[in-house]
Design an enzyme around this catalytic site. Structure first.
Site, PDB file in Angstrom:
ATOM      1  N   SER A 140       0.777  -1.196   0.230  1.00 28.11           N
ATOM      2  CA  SER A 140       0.071  -0.077  -0.102  1.00 28.11           C
ATOM      3  C   SER A 140       0.815   1.337  -0.078  1.00 28.11           C
ATOM      4  O   SER A 140       0.320   2.288  -0.787  1.00 28.11           O
ATOM      5  CB  SER A 140      -0.833   0.137   1.128  1.00 28.11           C
ATOM      6  N   HIS A 175     -10.407   1.414 -15.173  1.00 20.84           N
ATOM      7  CA  HIS A 175      -9.364   1.862 -14.131  1.00 20.84           C
ATOM      8  C   HIS A 175      -9.662   2.799 -13.026  1.00 20.84           C
ATOM      9  O   HIS A 175      -9.415   3.783 -13.694  1.00 20.84           O
ATOM     10  CB  HIS A 175      -8.062   1.427 -14.550  1.00 20.84           C
ATOM     11  N   SER A 223     -11.791  16.038 -26.310  1.00 23.97           N
ATOM     12  CA  SER A 223     -13.264  15.969 -26.479  1.00 23.97           C
ATOM     13  C   SER A 223     -13.768  15.993 -28.141  1.00 23.97           C
ATOM     14  O   SER A 223     -13.176  16.882 -28.654  1.00 23.97           O
ATOM     15  CB  SER A 223     -13.864  17.443 -25.791  1.00 23.97           C
ATOM     16  N   HIS A 228      -1.212  -2.948 -11.010  1.00 24.27           N
ATOM     17  CA  HIS A 228      -2.627  -3.868 -11.143  1.00 24.27           C
ATOM     18  C   HIS A 228      -2.938  -3.677 -12.849  1.00 24.27           C
ATOM     19  O   HIS A 228      -3.505  -4.658 -13.286  1.00 24.27           O
ATOM     20  CB  HIS A 228      -3.738  -3.209 -10.428  1.00 24.27           C
ATOM     21  N   ARG A 287      -3.503  -5.905 -18.121  1.00 25.38           N
ATOM     22  CA  ARG A 287      -3.316  -5.237 -19.678  1.00 25.38           C
ATOM     23  C   ARG A 287      -2.146  -5.696 -20.371  1.00 25.38           C
ATOM     24  O   ARG A 287      -2.048  -5.609 -21.626  1.00 25.38           O
ATOM     25  CB  ARG A 287      -3.372  -3.799 -19.754  1.00 25.38           C
TER      26      ARG A 287
END
Length: 241
Positions: free
Chosen positions: A65, A90, A99, A180, A185
Protein backbone atom coordinates in the site's frame (compact mmCIF):
# COMPACT_ATOMS: atom_id res chain seq x y z
CA UNK A 1 -8.24 10.79 -42.80
CA UNK A 2 -4.83 9.25 -42.12
CA UNK A 3 -4.07 6.27 -39.93
CA UNK A 4 -2.71 7.26 -36.51
CA UNK A 5 0.24 5.78 -34.64
CA UNK A 6 0.57 5.10 -30.91
CA UNK A 7 2.81 7.43 -28.91
CA UNK A 8 3.32 7.29 -25.14
CA UNK A 9 5.19 10.01 -23.22
CA UNK A 10 5.85 10.31 -19.50
CA UNK A 11 4.96 13.86 -18.44
CA UNK A 12 5.61 13.76 -14.72
CA UNK A 13 6.43 11.58 -11.75
CA UNK A 14 6.46 12.11 -8.01
CA UNK A 15 9.87 13.59 -7.03
CA UNK A 16 12.21 11.52 -4.84
CA UNK A 17 10.00 8.50 -5.45
CA UNK A 18 12.29 5.89 -3.87
CA UNK A 19 12.81 7.98 -0.74
CA UNK A 20 9.09 8.70 -0.41
CA UNK A 21 8.17 5.02 -0.61
CA UNK A 22 10.99 4.15 1.79
CA UNK A 23 9.81 6.77 4.30
CA UNK A 24 6.25 5.48 4.09
CA UNK A 25 7.35 1.89 4.67
CA UNK A 26 9.60 2.88 7.57
CA UNK A 27 6.74 4.77 9.18
CA UNK A 28 4.78 1.52 9.27
CA UNK A 29 7.52 -0.38 11.11
CA UNK A 30 9.38 2.27 13.13
CA UNK A 31 8.50 4.23 16.30
CA UNK A 32 10.23 7.25 14.77
CA UNK A 33 8.67 10.05 12.74
CA UNK A 34 8.96 10.03 8.94
CA UNK A 35 9.07 13.82 9.00
CA UNK A 36 12.39 13.71 10.85
CA UNK A 37 13.76 10.93 8.66
CA UNK A 38 12.94 12.77 5.42
CA UNK A 39 15.82 15.31 5.44
CA UNK A 40 18.29 12.47 6.01
CA UNK A 41 16.91 10.60 2.99
CA UNK A 42 17.18 13.63 0.74
CA UNK A 43 20.71 14.43 1.93
CA UNK A 44 21.95 10.93 1.10
CA UNK A 45 22.57 9.75 4.67
CA UNK A 46 20.71 6.60 3.66
CA UNK A 47 21.84 5.51 0.20
CA UNK A 48 19.36 4.93 -2.61
CA UNK A 49 20.64 1.36 -2.84
CA UNK A 50 19.84 0.72 0.83
CA UNK A 51 16.41 2.30 0.45
CA UNK A 52 15.64 0.23 -2.65
CA UNK A 53 16.82 -2.98 -0.95
CA UNK A 54 14.55 -2.33 2.02
CA UNK A 55 11.58 -1.59 -0.25
CA UNK A 56 12.16 -4.76 -2.25
CA UNK A 57 12.20 -6.95 0.85
CA UNK A 58 8.97 -5.47 2.19
CA UNK A 59 7.24 -5.80 -1.16
CA UNK A 60 8.08 -9.49 -1.22
CA UNK A 61 6.03 -9.89 1.95
CA UNK A 62 2.94 -8.65 0.11
CA UNK A 63 2.77 -5.26 1.83
CA UNK A 64 2.40 -2.79 -1.04
CA UNK A 65 0.00 0.00 0.00
CA UNK A 66 2.80 2.60 0.61
CA UNK A 67 3.62 2.62 -3.12
CA UNK A 68 0.33 4.49 -3.61
CA UNK A 69 2.11 7.67 -2.49
CA UNK A 70 3.96 7.82 -5.83
CA UNK A 71 2.13 8.72 -9.05
CA UNK A 72 3.02 9.00 -12.73
CA UNK A 73 1.33 11.00 -15.47
CA UNK A 74 1.38 9.93 -19.12
CA UNK A 75 0.28 11.61 -22.34
CA UNK A 76 -0.90 9.15 -24.97
CA UNK A 77 -1.99 9.72 -28.55
CA UNK A 78 -2.80 7.42 -31.44
CA UNK A 79 -5.33 5.37 -29.48
CA UNK A 80 -8.90 4.53 -30.39
CA UNK A 81 -12.12 5.24 -28.58
CA UNK A 82 -12.39 1.45 -28.25
CA UNK A 83 -9.23 1.54 -26.12
CA UNK A 84 -10.29 4.49 -23.97
CA UNK A 85 -13.59 2.76 -23.13
CA UNK A 86 -11.49 -0.03 -21.62
CA UNK A 87 -8.99 2.34 -20.02
CA UNK A 88 -11.48 4.28 -17.93
CA UNK A 89 -12.62 1.06 -16.26
CA UNK A 90 -9.43 1.44 -14.20
CA UNK A 91 -11.12 3.75 -11.72
CA UNK A 92 -8.27 4.60 -9.33
CA UNK A 93 -6.82 7.04 -11.83
CA UNK A 94 -7.38 10.49 -13.31
CA UNK A 95 -8.12 11.06 -16.99
CA UNK A 96 -8.29 14.07 -19.30
CA UNK A 97 -9.45 13.08 -22.77
CA UNK A 98 -9.67 15.03 -26.00
CA UNK A 99 -13.28 16.09 -26.48
CA UNK A 100 -15.16 15.18 -29.65
CA UNK A 101 -17.68 17.83 -28.63
CA UNK A 102 -15.24 20.73 -28.89
CA UNK A 103 -12.55 19.43 -31.27
CA UNK A 104 -13.45 19.50 -34.97
CA UNK A 105 -13.23 15.95 -36.37
CA UNK A 106 -13.63 16.65 -40.10
CA UNK A 107 -10.16 15.23 -40.71
CA UNK A 108 -10.16 12.69 -37.87
CA UNK A 109 -7.40 10.12 -37.75
CA UNK A 110 -8.18 6.48 -37.08
CA UNK A 111 -6.65 3.31 -35.68
CA UNK A 112 -6.26 0.43 -38.14
CA UNK A 113 -6.36 -3.01 -36.44
CA UNK A 114 -3.46 -5.22 -37.57
CA UNK A 115 -5.80 -8.10 -38.40
CA UNK A 116 -7.65 -5.85 -40.86
CA UNK A 117 -4.42 -4.37 -42.23
CA UNK A 118 -3.19 -7.90 -43.00
CA UNK A 119 -6.10 -8.59 -45.39
CA UNK A 120 -5.90 -6.27 -48.42
CA UNK A 121 -9.62 -6.34 -49.25
CA UNK A 122 -10.54 -5.79 -45.58
CA UNK A 123 -8.09 -2.89 -45.30
CA UNK A 124 -9.52 -1.31 -48.45
CA UNK A 125 -13.10 -1.64 -47.21
CA UNK A 126 -12.16 -0.27 -43.78
CA UNK A 127 -10.43 2.77 -45.24
CA UNK A 128 -13.34 3.39 -47.62
CA UNK A 129 -15.70 3.42 -44.67
CA UNK A 130 -13.48 5.80 -42.69
CA UNK A 131 -13.55 8.17 -45.65
CA UNK A 132 -17.33 7.93 -45.88
CA UNK A 133 -17.69 8.64 -42.15
CA UNK A 134 -15.57 11.76 -42.59
CA UNK A 135 -17.76 12.98 -45.42
CA UNK A 136 -20.98 12.30 -43.49
CA UNK A 137 -19.58 14.07 -40.44
CA UNK A 138 -18.66 17.09 -42.55
CA UNK A 139 -22.09 17.13 -44.22
CA UNK A 140 -23.92 16.93 -40.89
CA UNK A 141 -21.70 19.60 -39.39
CA UNK A 142 -22.51 21.94 -42.28
CA UNK A 143 -26.24 21.20 -42.15
CA UNK A 144 -26.40 21.70 -38.39
CA UNK A 145 -24.44 24.94 -38.58
CA UNK A 146 -26.84 26.32 -41.18
CA UNK A 147 -29.84 25.24 -39.11
CA UNK A 148 -28.68 27.36 -36.21
CA UNK A 149 -26.57 24.99 -34.10
CA UNK A 150 -23.48 27.06 -34.83
CA UNK A 151 -20.44 26.08 -32.76
CA UNK A 152 -22.49 23.28 -31.18
CA UNK A 153 -22.76 21.37 -34.45
CA UNK A 154 -19.81 19.17 -33.46
CA UNK A 155 -21.60 17.70 -30.44
CA UNK A 156 -24.29 16.18 -32.67
CA UNK A 157 -22.22 15.40 -35.77
CA UNK A 158 -19.85 13.36 -33.59
CA UNK A 159 -22.50 10.65 -33.19
CA UNK A 160 -21.41 9.13 -36.51
CA UNK A 161 -17.75 8.83 -35.50
CA UNK A 162 -16.56 5.19 -35.11
CA UNK A 163 -14.74 3.53 -32.23
CA UNK A 164 -11.69 3.55 -34.50
CA UNK A 165 -11.53 7.36 -34.25
CA UNK A 166 -8.21 8.46 -32.79
CA UNK A 167 -8.15 10.00 -29.33
CA UNK A 168 -5.62 11.59 -27.00
CA UNK A 169 -5.50 11.34 -23.22
CA UNK A 170 -3.52 12.47 -20.21
CA UNK A 171 -3.75 9.98 -17.35
CA UNK A 172 -2.34 9.75 -13.86
CA UNK A 173 -2.10 6.58 -11.78
CA UNK A 174 -0.36 5.72 -8.54
CA UNK A 175 2.14 2.88 -8.53
CA UNK A 176 -0.21 0.35 -6.98
CA UNK A 177 -2.85 1.05 -9.63
CA UNK A 178 -0.21 0.87 -12.35
CA UNK A 179 0.97 -2.54 -11.15
CA UNK A 180 -2.64 -3.78 -11.25
CA UNK A 181 -3.10 -2.22 -14.69
CA UNK A 182 -0.02 -4.01 -16.03
CA UNK A 183 -1.08 -7.33 -14.51
CA UNK A 184 -4.30 -7.21 -16.52
CA UNK A 185 -3.36 -5.34 -19.67
CA UNK A 186 0.10 -6.81 -20.36
CA UNK A 187 -1.49 -10.26 -20.40
CA UNK A 188 -1.60 -12.01 -23.79
CA UNK A 189 -5.37 -12.21 -23.44
CA UNK A 190 -5.75 -8.44 -23.20
CA UNK A 191 -7.02 -6.67 -26.32
CA UNK A 192 -4.09 -6.01 -28.66
CA UNK A 193 -4.25 -2.20 -28.64
CA UNK A 194 -4.38 -1.60 -24.89
CA UNK A 195 -1.75 -4.34 -24.41
CA UNK A 196 0.61 -2.49 -26.76
CA UNK A 197 0.09 0.74 -24.83
CA UNK A 198 0.57 -0.98 -21.47
CA UNK A 199 3.90 -2.49 -22.52
CA UNK A 200 5.14 0.92 -23.73
CA UNK A 201 4.20 2.46 -20.37
CA UNK A 202 5.85 -0.38 -18.46
CA UNK A 203 9.07 -0.07 -20.45
CA UNK A 204 9.28 3.60 -19.43
CA UNK A 205 8.57 2.90 -15.77
CA UNK A 206 11.08 0.06 -15.54
CA UNK A 207 13.71 2.68 -16.30
CA UNK A 208 12.16 5.37 -14.06
CA UNK A 209 11.54 3.27 -10.94
CA UNK A 210 13.01 -0.24 -11.28
CA UNK A 211 12.59 -1.10 -7.59
CA UNK A 212 8.83 -1.07 -8.14
CA UNK A 213 8.41 -1.97 -11.80
CA UNK A 214 11.28 -4.30 -12.71
CA UNK A 215 9.05 -7.29 -11.88
CA UNK A 216 5.76 -5.74 -12.98
CA UNK A 217 3.91 -7.28 -15.89
CA UNK A 218 1.32 -9.99 -16.53
CA UNK A 219 -0.18 -11.40 -13.35
CA UNK A 220 0.85 -14.95 -14.28
CA UNK A 221 4.53 -13.98 -14.04
CA UNK A 222 4.09 -12.91 -10.42
CA UNK A 223 1.98 -15.95 -9.51
CA UNK A 224 3.98 -18.48 -11.59
CA UNK A 225 0.69 -19.92 -12.80
CA UNK A 226 -2.18 -18.81 -15.02
CA UNK A 227 -5.14 -17.47 -13.00
CA UNK A 228 -7.45 -17.41 -16.03
CA UNK A 229 -8.49 -21.04 -15.74
CA UNK A 230 -8.56 -23.83 -18.32
CA UNK A 231 -11.10 -22.13 -20.58
CA UNK A 232 -9.21 -18.86 -21.01
CA UNK A 233 -5.51 -19.63 -20.50
CA UNK A 234 -3.12 -18.72 -23.31
CA UNK A 235 -0.90 -21.65 -22.36
CA UNK A 236 2.15 -19.59 -21.39
CA UNK A 237 1.98 -20.69 -17.75
CA UNK A 238 0.67 -23.85 -16.07
CA UNK A 239 -2.76 -23.69 -14.45
CA UNK A 240 -3.01 -23.38 -10.68
CA UNK A 241 -4.43 -26.91 -10.43
Amino acid sequence: MPESRLEVKLLSGTPSAVSLIYAAFRQCYSPGFAGELWPQLLSGDVSQEKQADFIGKILESGHDSPVEHVCYTFAVQGISRALTHQLVRHRIASYSQQSQRYVDAQDFQYILPPAIAAVPEAKQRFEQFMGEVGRVYSDLQSMLTKSGRGAKANEDARFVLPQAAESKVVMTMNCRSLIHFFELRCCRRAQWEIRKMAWKMLKILRMELPVIFSKAGPRCERLSYCPEGKKFTCGKMPLKS
